[in-house]
Design an enzyme around this catalytic site. Structure first.
Site, PDB file in Angstrom:
ATOM      1  N   HIS A  22       0.841  -1.207   0.000  1.00  0.00           N
ATOM      2  CA  HIS A  22       0.000   0.000   0.000  1.00  0.00           C
ATOM      3  C   HIS A  22       0.875   1.256   0.000  1.00  0.00           C
ATOM      4  CE1 HIS A  22      -3.728  -2.322   0.926  1.00  0.00           C
ATOM      5  NE2 HIS A  22      -2.807  -3.172   1.325  1.00  0.00           N
ATOM      6  N   ASP A 119      -6.605   5.047   0.796  1.00  0.00           N
ATOM      7  CA  ASP A 119      -6.575   3.624   0.484  1.00  0.00           C
ATOM      8  C   ASP A 119      -7.988   3.046   0.663  1.00  0.00           C
ATOM      9  OD1 ASP A 119      -4.328   1.324   0.356  1.00  0.00           O
ATOM     10  OD2 ASP A 119      -6.047   0.608   1.504  1.00  0.00           O
ATOM     11  N   VAL A 333      14.569  -6.640  -1.206  1.00  0.00           N
ATOM     12  CA  VAL A 333      15.311  -6.346  -2.449  1.00  0.00           C
ATOM     13  C   VAL A 333      14.522  -5.250  -3.169  1.00  0.00           C
ATOM     14  CG1 VAL A 333      16.163  -8.708  -2.716  1.00  0.00           C
ATOM     15  CG2 VAL A 333      13.993  -8.065  -3.789  1.00  0.00           C
ATOM     16  N   GLN A 335      12.596  -4.822  -5.972  1.00  0.00           N
ATOM     17  CA  GLN A 335      11.986  -5.720  -6.958  1.00  0.00           C
ATOM     18  C   GLN A 335      11.887  -5.107  -8.358  1.00  0.00           C
ATOM     19  OE1 GLN A 335       8.786  -8.387  -5.825  1.00  0.00           O
ATOM     20  NE2 GLN A 335       7.489  -7.437  -7.340  1.00  0.00           N
ATOM     21  N   HIS A 350       3.193 -14.419  -6.030  1.00  0.00           N
ATOM     22  CA  HIS A 350       1.953 -14.684  -5.279  1.00  0.00           C
ATOM     23  C   HIS A 350       0.777 -13.891  -5.859  1.00  0.00           C
ATOM     24  CE1 HIS A 350       2.835 -10.749  -3.797  1.00  0.00           C
ATOM     25  NE2 HIS A 350       2.050 -10.794  -2.756  1.00  0.00           N
ATOM     26  N   ASN A 354       0.689  -5.166  -7.013  1.00  0.00           N
ATOM     27  CA  ASN A 354       1.863  -4.348  -7.358  1.00  0.00           C
ATOM     28  C   ASN A 354       2.873  -5.180  -8.130  1.00  0.00           C
ATOM     29  OD1 ASN A 354       1.537  -1.659  -5.869  1.00  0.00           O
ATOM     30  ND2 ASN A 354       1.106  -3.162  -4.265  1.00  0.00           N
ATOM     31  N   GLU A 358       4.105  -4.504 -11.972  1.00  0.00           N
ATOM     32  CA  GLU A 358       5.536  -4.330 -12.282  1.00  0.00           C
ATOM     33  C   GLU A 358       5.974  -5.344 -13.348  1.00  0.00           C
ATOM     34  OE1 GLU A 358       7.108  -4.671  -8.271  1.00  0.00           O
ATOM     35  OE2 GLU A 358       5.991  -2.888  -7.674  1.00  0.00           O
ATOM     36  N   ASP A 374      -6.866 -11.047  -2.420  1.00  0.00           N
ATOM     37  CA  ASP A 374      -7.284 -10.743  -3.793  1.00  0.00           C
ATOM     38  C   ASP A 374      -6.494 -11.497  -4.865  1.00  0.00           C
ATOM     39  OD1 ASP A 374      -4.894  -9.496  -3.184  1.00  0.00           O
ATOM     40  OD2 ASP A 374      -5.365  -7.606  -4.173  1.00  0.00           O
TER      41      ASP A 374
HETATM   42  N1  UDP Z   1       8.770  -5.655  -2.891  1.00  0.00           N
HETATM   43  C1  UDP Z   1      10.093  -5.316  -3.024  1.00  0.00           C
HETATM   44  N2  UDP Z   1      11.023  -6.114  -2.449  1.00  0.00           N
HETATM   45  C2  UDP Z   1      10.722  -7.240  -1.755  1.00  0.00           C
HETATM   46  C3  UDP Z   1       9.357  -7.600  -1.646  1.00  0.00           C
HETATM   47  C4  UDP Z   1       8.405  -6.791  -2.237  1.00  0.00           C
HETATM   48  O1  UDP Z   1      10.433  -4.294  -3.640  1.00  0.00           O
HETATM   49  O2  UDP Z   1      11.634  -7.897  -1.256  1.00  0.00           O
HETATM   50  C5  UDP Z   1       7.755  -4.738  -3.426  1.00  0.00           C
HETATM   51  C6  UDP Z   1       7.185  -5.156  -4.744  1.00  0.00           C
HETATM   52  O3  UDP Z   1       7.937  -4.626  -5.796  1.00  0.00           O
HETATM   53  C7  UDP Z   1       5.791  -4.583  -4.676  1.00  0.00           C
HETATM   54  C8  UDP Z   1       5.443  -4.584  -3.207  1.00  0.00           C
HETATM   55  O4  UDP Z   1       6.679  -4.663  -2.519  1.00  0.00           O
HETATM   56  O5  UDP Z   1       5.800  -3.241  -5.137  1.00  0.00           O
HETATM   57  C9  UDP Z   1       4.583  -5.753  -2.803  1.00  0.00           C
HETATM   58  O6  UDP Z   1       3.285  -5.508  -3.177  1.00  0.00           O
HETATM   59  P1  UDP Z   1       2.340  -6.634  -3.793  1.00  0.00           P
HETATM   60  O7  UDP Z   1       1.044  -5.971  -4.068  1.00  0.00           O
HETATM   61  O8  UDP Z   1       2.980  -7.325  -4.923  1.00  0.00           O
HETATM   62  O9  UDP Z   1       2.167  -7.709  -2.654  1.00  0.00           O
HETATM   63  P2  UDP Z   1       1.933  -7.626  -1.080  1.00  0.00           P
HETATM   64  O10 UDP Z   1       3.287  -7.546  -0.501  1.00  0.00           O
HETATM   65  O11 UDP Z   1       1.085  -6.419  -0.796  1.00  0.00           O
HETATM   66  O12 UDP Z   1       1.256  -8.921  -0.768  1.00  0.00           O
HETATM   67  N1  UDP Z   2      -9.810  -4.793  -0.509  1.00  0.00           N
HETATM   68  C1  UDP Z   2     -10.951  -4.223  -0.925  1.00  0.00           C
HETATM   69  N2  UDP Z   2     -11.813  -3.733   0.002  1.00  0.00           N
HETATM   70  C2  UDP Z   2     -11.568  -3.804   1.333  1.00  0.00           C
HETATM   71  C3  UDP Z   2     -10.375  -4.395   1.755  1.00  0.00           C
HETATM   72  C4  UDP Z   2      -9.522  -4.885   0.797  1.00  0.00           C
HETATM   73  O1  UDP Z   2     -11.210  -4.159  -2.119  1.00  0.00           O
HETATM   74  O2  UDP Z   2     -12.390  -3.372   2.128  1.00  0.00           O
HETATM   75  C5  UDP Z   2      -8.937  -5.304  -1.545  1.00  0.00           C
HETATM   76  C6  UDP Z   2      -7.726  -4.422  -1.712  1.00  0.00           C
HETATM   77  O3  UDP Z   2      -7.445  -4.343  -3.051  1.00  0.00           O
HETATM   78  C7  UDP Z   2      -6.647  -5.219  -1.021  1.00  0.00           C
HETATM   79  C8  UDP Z   2      -7.100  -6.596  -1.393  1.00  0.00           C
HETATM   80  O4  UDP Z   2      -8.485  -6.573  -1.207  1.00  0.00           O
HETATM   81  O5  UDP Z   2      -5.406  -4.858  -1.509  1.00  0.00           O
HETATM   82  C9  UDP Z   2      -6.526  -7.734  -0.668  1.00  0.00           C
HETATM   83  O6  UDP Z   2      -6.496  -7.562   0.643  1.00  0.00           O
HETATM   84  P1  UDP Z   2      -5.542  -8.485   1.442  1.00  0.00           P
HETATM   85  O7  UDP Z   2      -6.375  -9.097   2.494  1.00  0.00           O
HETATM   86  O8  UDP Z   2      -4.821  -9.416   0.545  1.00  0.00           O
HETATM   87  O9  UDP Z   2      -4.514  -7.416   2.071  1.00  0.00           O
HETATM   88  P2  UDP Z   2      -3.234  -6.685   1.449  1.00  0.00           P
HETATM   89  O10 UDP Z   2      -2.221  -7.731   1.145  1.00  0.00           O
HETATM   90  O11 UDP Z   2      -3.623  -5.919   0.221  1.00  0.00           O
HETATM   91  O12 UDP Z   2      -2.835  -5.749   2.531  1.00  0.00           O
END
Ligand code: UDP
Ligand code: UDP
Length: 455
Positions: A22, A119, A333, A335, A350, A354, A358, A374
């Site tokens: 986020h 957000d 890292v 990414q 996964h 984001n 990318e 999601d």
């Molecule tokens: N990321 C990174 N280095 C890491 C792990 C994650 O730069 O070692 C960044 C990645 O490029 C992305 C964000 O962290 O911008 C992760 O967001 P994403 O929505 O892919 O997954 P989340 O971590 O929220 O599950």
């Molecule tokens: N989300 C949404 N409404 C909500 C809460 C979450 O649409 O009220 C979406 C939002 O895009 C979020 C995604 O669901 O990034 C997945 O949430 P998750 O539980 O995986 O958390 P995150 O890894 O994004 O923090």
């Protein structure tokens, strides 16, 4: 507070929720708008949940001195009322529980604000509070337009959840709907429904996607097919990360690898794997015969990852055996820098949005292994757009361990699939065109700035 003193220079307050997934896109958009002549204030909550967030915030304010920092002191939050121990969710609850303090915080800054950018997790508490002081709210939606569609129409789902048809889009199988949403009385679901219901009260929804990646969802959202009364849904992605001027360590290793030969393996900033699964993933990467760069993560919060030794995680001798074609790292890292590198030819991800945006920006084919939230909805976008393929492996806390043999087989398939490489590369070209000033997303960003100036 309804209009800023200089209409040509709108003043925006950015309020992200917790986690790098986020924070990063919020910083990127704040930087992009500051560079396009907006006045920007960025609201931060200290201490952050993860060390990565804390570093990112420090680097961000150092790189963009024009952006003002507003520290938000939250009221004490009692986590016992929310059925989760996830520190990121608890932080989201704490921010929501302090939303009533926002007007005083915003009033402390000048010039007056023209809009709040929030957000989605904060929408149902912040939008009414901002409206009460005459401030319009825009949502910066950091997941897919497909996920936004699910959110927008989910409030109509009053019976028990089964396969779910998103009008104008596709049928989401029950197994792909975030597990928490299967239970309509789960607190996450209650909030999800509240956030979905409030969408029409936002002045606009900005999405980190682009036309060629999600044409059907964007059209359905904007033509009123998904849900009635939505404000403009504006695609402005894939937004490139604000450049914070670091070069990460895996790069020197990547420089020595042939073009498009390395599969990059990373599951985001907060998705931990069990030790057994990490071992099998290691076996799989070794059996795949491919070169790999793997960010291994066994704890949800990175501060605790530092205490874990790689050798103990992966088994004795593993690092030595794979050293000629594999690099395993622990910790943060950069990414984007990795995905941009010519040596990267595939991404085992996964399916955090984001990460996918990318991958799309750099035209890297994806093997999706969604783990929760999601991510299966996003994975479907991967498959439909030609960015990659995905597998229904262990999901949302399921204990079952996926064996190395199967992982190795799929990784090899990904890296040998020239058709997929070509379609991902095409999407990458479309992404670059989209973010140019005259591309669909470049125009989207200009449209958003225009909306702010008209107020
Ligand atoms: N990321 C990174 N280095 C890491 C792990 C994650 O730069 O070692 C960044 C990645 O490029 C992305 C964000 O962290 O911008 C992760 O967001 P994403 O929505 O892919 O997954 P989340 O971590 O929220 O599950
Ligand atoms: N989300 C949404 N409404 C909500 C809460 C979450 O649409 O009220 C979406 C939002 O895009 C979020 C995604 O669901 O990034 C997945 O949430 P998750 O539980 O995986 O958390 P995150 O890894 O994004 O923090």
């Amino acid at each position: 507070m309804s209009s800023s003193s200089d209409p040509e220079k709108p003043h925006l307050a950015f309020l992200p929720s917790a986690g790098m997934g986020h924070l990063k896109p919020f910083c990127s958009l704040a930087a992009a708008l500051s560079e396009r002549g907006c006045d920007v204030s960025f609201i931060t909550v200290q201490p952050t949940v993860s060390a990565a967030e804390s570093c990112h915030i420090a680097d961000f304010f150092a790189a963009f001195p024009r952006i003002r920092r507003l520290d938000f002191d939250l009221v004490a939050y009692d986590p016992s009322g929310f059925a989760s121990t996830d520190p990121f969710f608890l932080r989201v609850q704490a921010i929501r529980g302090s939303a009533h303090l926002l007007p005083a915080l915003l009033a402390s800054s000048s010039p007056p604000f023209s809009a709040l950018v929030i957000d989605i997790f904060l929408a149902s508490t912040c939008i009414p509070i901002a409206a009460a002081i005459g401030l319009p709210s825009y949502i910066w939606f950091i997941s897919s337009a497909a996920m936004l569609s699910l959110l927008a129409c989910f409030p109509t789902c009053s019976a028990g959840v089964s396969d779910f048809e998103i009008p104008g889009l596709w049928r989401v199988p029950k197994a792909s709907i975030p597990r928490a949403l299967h239970n309509l009385s789960h607190p996450f679901t209650t909030q999800f429904v509240e956030n979905g219901r409030i969408l029409p009260k936002a002045s606009g929804i900005l999405v980190n996607t682009f036309e060629a990646l999600e044409p059907v969802a964007l059209a359905a959202l904007n033509r009123g097919k998904v849900a009635p009364g939505l404000p403009p849904v504006i695609a402005i992605g894939p937004l490139q990360a604000a450049s914070l001027g670091h070069e990460g360590s895996p790069l020197s290793w990547l420089h020595g690898q042939p073009a498009r030969s390395v599969v990059y393996v990373c599951f985001g900033n907060r998705t931990a794997m069990s030790k057994e699964q990490i071992r099998e993933l290691g076996v799989g990467l070794e059996k795949s015969g491919c070169r790999f760069l793997w960010v291994a993560k066994s704890k949800i919060v990175d501060r605790e990852d530092g205490e874990v030794e790689l050798e103990g995680l992966l088994g004795e001798g593993y690092l030595e055996r794979v050293k000629h074609r594999g690099l395993v790292v622990k910790g943060w890292v950069d990414q984007e820098e990795i995905l941009r590198h010519r040596a990267i030819g595939g991404f085992l991800s996964h399916c955090g949005w984001n990460s996918l945006s990318e991958a799309a920006l750099h035209g890297v084919r994806v093997l999706g292994w969604p783990r929760g939230g999601d991510q299966r909805v996003n994975a479907e976008v991967v498959a439909r757009s030609g960015l990659g393929i995905w597998v229904e492996w262990s999901w949302d806390g399921e204990e079952e361990v996926v064996m190395g043999e199967e992982i190795g087989e799929r990784v090899r398939q990904l890296m040998e699939d020239d058709g997929l490489q070509a379609s991902a590369a095409r999407l990458g070209e479309e992404a670059v065109k989209a973010v140019a000033a005259d591309g669909s997303s470049g125009k989207g960003l200009a449209e958003f700035i225009g909306m702010l100036k008209m107020r």
